[in-house]
Design an enzyme around this catalytic site. Structure first.
Site, PDB file in Angstrom:
ATOM      1  N   HIS A 161     105.889  97.149  64.204  1.00 26.00           N
ATOM      2  CA  HIS A 161     105.683  95.697  64.246  1.00 26.00           C
ATOM      3  C   HIS A 161     106.749  94.983  65.068  1.00 26.00           C
ATOM      4  O   HIS A 161     106.447  93.950  65.693  1.00 26.00           O
ATOM      5  CB  HIS A 161     105.524  95.139  62.823  1.00 26.00           C
ATOM      6  CG  HIS A 161     106.716  94.511  62.214  1.00 26.00           C
ATOM      7  ND1 HIS A 161     107.731  95.242  61.629  1.00 26.00           N
ATOM      8  CD2 HIS A 161     107.066  93.199  62.078  1.00 26.00           C
ATOM      9  CE1 HIS A 161     108.649  94.407  61.160  1.00 26.00           C
ATOM     10  NE2 HIS A 161     108.277  93.169  61.410  1.00 26.00           N
TER      11      HIS A 161
ATOM     12  N   LEU B 144     114.789  90.494  56.892  1.00 24.38           N
ATOM     13  CA  LEU B 144     113.419  90.925  57.142  1.00 24.38           C
ATOM     14  C   LEU B 144     113.400  92.440  57.324  1.00 24.38           C
ATOM     15  O   LEU B 144     114.441  93.083  57.435  1.00 24.38           O
ATOM     16  CB  LEU B 144     112.872  90.243  58.397  1.00 24.38           C
ATOM     17  CG  LEU B 144     112.861  88.711  58.378  1.00 24.38           C
ATOM     18  CD1 LEU B 144     112.415  88.161  59.731  1.00 24.38           C
ATOM     19  CD2 LEU B 144     111.948  88.193  57.264  1.00 24.38           C
ATOM     20  N   SER B 145     112.200  93.003  57.386  1.00 23.69           N
ATOM     21  CA  SER B 145     112.117  94.452  57.582  1.00 23.69           C
ATOM     22  C   SER B 145     112.852  94.861  58.849  1.00 23.69           C
ATOM     23  O   SER B 145     113.566  95.867  58.865  1.00 23.69           O
ATOM     24  CB  SER B 145     110.653  94.892  57.663  1.00 23.69           C
ATOM     25  OG  SER B 145     109.988  94.651  56.444  1.00 23.69           O
ATOM     26  N   GLU B 146     112.657  94.102  59.948  1.00 22.87           N
ATOM     27  CA  GLU B 146     113.391  94.339  61.177  1.00 22.87           C
ATOM     28  C   GLU B 146     113.613  93.036  61.928  1.00 22.87           C
ATOM     29  O   GLU B 146     112.876  92.061  61.746  1.00 22.87           O
ATOM     30  CB  GLU B 146     112.659  95.322  62.104  1.00 22.87           C
ATOM     31  CG  GLU B 146     112.742  96.778  61.707  1.00 22.87           C
ATOM     32  CD  GLU B 146     111.519  97.249  60.963  1.00 22.87           C
ATOM     33  OE1 GLU B 146     111.593  98.327  60.343  1.00 22.87           O
ATOM     34  OE2 GLU B 146     110.503  96.535  60.981  1.00 22.87           O
ATOM     35  N   THR B 147     114.621  93.060  62.786  1.00 21.09           N
ATOM     36  CA  THR B 147     114.926  91.980  63.717  1.00 21.09           C
ATOM     37  C   THR B 147     115.176  92.628  65.078  1.00 21.09           C
ATOM     38  O   THR B 147     115.787  93.698  65.153  1.00 21.09           O
ATOM     39  CB  THR B 147     116.182  91.211  63.265  1.00 21.09           C
ATOM     40  OG1 THR B 147     115.918  90.593  61.998  1.00 21.09           O
ATOM     41  CG2 THR B 147     116.571  90.137  64.268  1.00 21.09           C
TER      42      THR B 147
END
Length: 295
Positions: free
Chosen positions: A77, A45-48
């Site tokens: 986000h 994902l874009s970030e975790t």
């Protein structure tokens, strides 16, 4: 075999499968840095985010944010989504959470509906606006697969700016925004030619109609071909626009992710403060998945 619970949420949306997905590991005690990075790459994902006990007990948590290839000092986000997840577990104090992050202390305020369910969160970016490198129009246009004539420079030239994490902000013609397509070779050339970028080149393109903004964000060198909602970049843009437009406060609605089929809505406020221009960004958040990872 140790296992770690995680939850995923869609952020900056009021419906599942819109917005920007985020994975939150709600108790990352015992994880190594390498394991956090590996899990972020695995989630893809874009970030975790990874939640840890705070160093200061007056704060809610220490939150570490990883994208596919590296740790980030701050991001939009991930903070909105992590705050909503923790608040649903009752970890807010009167609707407020305080996260310790590499970029500084981040304050998040959550809102609940009539049934008491957490629906939205708004974060205050941890730093005032700072600007650095001005990038060449032709180089930015090449990165986005556009012509130099598609880049709008009336308000500002493409510029690197930050309220906690750095982005290159560039205004484009409205018609051109949908045609943008990242050219990874051009990204590599531009990054190599500008040592001041520090190996990071995240390009936030936007088209503006007053307080309404449409945006797209590309960071292919970090593994994110396109991001459906970029809160930290939107907050940075809000602060930059207020600094250019003048005045004490301003509000913007940013639409992003449309071209990806994941429409997102981000609400940005900017204000003039004693230390410069500061911004907040907020939006909705909905739960999607829960599970556990085994390490």
């Amino acid at each position: 075999m140790p296992s770690y619970a995680f939850e995923t949420v869609d952020v900056f949306t009021d419906r599942r499968f819109g917005g920007n997905p985020l994975a939150v590991f709600t108790d990352a005690r015992g994880m190594s840095d390498a394991e956090m990075q590996a899990l972020a790459a695995e989630m893809n994902l874009s970030e975790t985010t990874f939640v840890l006990p705070p160093e200061n007990p007056a704060h809610t948590a220490r939150v570490r944010i990883f994208h596919r290839t590296a740790e980030m000092p701050f991001a939009g986000h991930p903070n909105v989504g992590t705050a909503c997840v923790l608040a649903r577990h009752g970890r807010d104090r009167g609707g407020v959470l305080l996260f310790e992050e590499l970029a500084g202390l981040v304050e998040i305020r959550v809102e609940r509906d009539a049934a008491g369910i957490v629906t939205t969160a708004t974060i205050a970016a941890p730093q005032a606006l700072s600007t650095s490198a001005v990038l060449p129009v032709d180089g930015i246009a090449a990165c986005a697969g556009l012509s130099a004539a598609d880049i709008v420079t009336g308000a500002h030239r493409p510029i690197e700016a930050s309220v906690g994490v750095r982005f290159v902000l560039a205004e484009v013609r409205s018609e051109a925004l949908g045609r943008a397509l990242p050219d990874i070779a051009a990204f590599r050339r531009l990054e190599a030619a500008h040592a001041g970028l520090g190996g990071r080149l995240s390009l936030f393109l936007y088209a503006r109609d007053g307080a309404r903004i449409r945006a797209r964000m590309f960071a292919p060198l970090a593994g994110t071909w396109e991001d459906p909602a970029t809160g930290s970049a939107s907050a940075t843009l809000g602060a930059l626009l207020l600094s250019l437009d003048g005045g004490e406060t301003a509000g913007f609605e940013v639409t992003q992710g449309v071209e990806m089929g994941r429409p997102s809505l981000l609400r940005v406020t900017a204000r003039r403060a004693e230390d410069g221009f500061r911004a907040t960004v907020g939006g909705g958040c909905v739960p999607v998945l829960c599970g556990e990872a085994q390490l």
